[in-house]
Design a protein around this motif. Sequence first.
Motif, mmCIF file in Angstrom:
data_model
loop_
_atom_site.group_PDB
_atom_site.id
_atom_site.type_symbol
_atom_site.label_atom_id
_atom_site.label_comp_id
_atom_site.label_asym_id
_atom_site.label_seq_id
_atom_site.Cartn_x
_atom_site.Cartn_y
_atom_site.Cartn_z
ATOM 1 N N ILE A 75 -2.515 8.270 -0.345
ATOM 2 C CA ILE A 75 -2.041 7.666 0.739
ATOM 3 C C ILE A 75 -3.117 6.542 1.133
ATOM 4 O O ILE A 75 -4.261 6.854 1.492
ATOM 5 C CB ILE A 75 -1.781 8.641 1.945
ATOM 6 C CG1 ILE A 75 -0.707 9.599 1.348
ATOM 7 C CG2 ILE A 75 -1.257 7.797 3.075
ATOM 8 C CD1 ILE A 75 -0.379 10.464 2.477
ATOM 9 N N GLY A 76 -2.485 5.247 1.348
ATOM 10 C CA GLY A 76 -3.364 4.304 1.715
ATOM 11 C C GLY A 76 -4.116 3.662 0.785
ATOM 12 O O GLY A 76 -4.542 2.268 1.118
ATOM 13 N N GLU B 69 0.840 -1.117 0.133
ATOM 14 C CA GLU B 69 0.017 0.074 -0.156
ATOM 15 C C GLU B 69 0.905 1.350 0.014
ATOM 16 O O GLU B 69 2.050 1.297 0.412
ATOM 17 C CB GLU B 69 -1.060 0.080 1.302
ATOM 18 C CG GLU B 69 -0.210 0.148 2.541
ATOM 19 C CD GLU B 69 -1.152 0.134 3.618
ATOM 20 O OE1 GLU B 69 -2.197 1.174 3.619
ATOM 21 O OE2 GLU B 69 -0.994 -0.675 4.698
ATOM 22 N N ALA C 143 2.312 4.682 1.183
ATOM 23 C CA ALA C 143 2.499 5.713 2.398
ATOM 24 C C ALA C 143 3.244 7.132 2.038
ATOM 25 O O ALA C 143 3.732 7.097 1.167
ATOM 26 C CB ALA C 143 3.280 4.773 3.418
#
Length: 385
Positions: free
Chosen positions: A296-297, A77, A79
């Motif tokens: 993000i994520g 993922e 970040a």
Amino acid sequence: MKRSIFIIIILVSLIGGSIWVYKKFFKSKSNRTVLETVSSTEFEPIQVEKEQRDLFQLESIRIEKKNFRRTIPLIGEVAAVPDQVVEVPSRVSGRLVSIKFVEGSKVEKGQLLAVLDSPELARLRSSFHSSKTKHSAALLNLERIRNLVSMKLAAKQEEIDAEAVLKVNAADLKAAEENLRANGLEPNEETSGKYYIYSPMSGIVLNRNALPGSIVTGTQNLATVGNISRLWFMAKIFEGDLSKISEGSKADVILNSYPDLVFAGVLEHIGEQVDLDSRTIHARFSFSNIGRKAKIGLFGTVKVVTNTGLGILVPQESVFKIQNDDFVFVKLSADSFVPKKVILGSSEETNIEVKEGLSEGEDIVTKGVFELKSLFLKSSFGEEE
């Protein structure tokens, strides 16, 4: 007579049952034989009439070796880079008079974000100015007493007492200055409780936690500002793949939200410790955030390049499975096709590497594979009775 007829009926029944059992047994055995030999590369070609070829819309390509990159896919993922994300605190308690930003705003370092009216800040500034005045008075008093002492008009003890008072006032002034600096302010002539909050860096406002007129505490974060032009992709490496990749390896980051968009990245760091639950090793990839598409994520896959070289690539839709083995159809002539078992390797976009089973110059079917597979299975297994 009746007994003879009865015996004949029994014999006919036995013979009929035997024939039915024979057919079912050998039919099943024949089917099992096909399944058992399906892993073999030796198959009889299947013939396809012109009408069927037109109906199946068969298409084929000729195999040739090409240069391509072998990769290992890892899931993970997105970040943020920790050093590129900063919280913007209020520092002092008070009431927000105005807010100059919204979530998603582009801001520059030093740009005004909000104005706070703070009684606490007014007290800090008042304390600073009071300490500064006392310090100035103590300094003048010391100079005056020193002049008197030099003219024998004052005792030495008065000079000592004046020096002590000056040191106390100097310490108070220093403390008042540090209280201001601790709240992000430089000591100046300002006396009001107005507190101006500026952006500590250039970037994007990732979130806003402030409303005009609201009361905030000195520890409340009003916003998060981040530079997201470059992000991290956090992934996990399985033990078996650890020897195939190294720090500095190039990689393609593909996010689930944008399957057709490739972010060019590089493997920056491989962890020093194995996760005991998943038996994986932490890996950190850095990549450029094209058009701020990456968020993000977001989850996705990173394809780490292990090496490049010549190989046989075929479209993924040309490969089909029988009993967990991979096959392709090789075109022998316009109406003759034979399935060949293949060993697959790495994938690249819509193609996949064939490590074993095919030779350069062969023609393989790329369209109509499902129909050919159905025809092949029907001719191999036959009709169930």
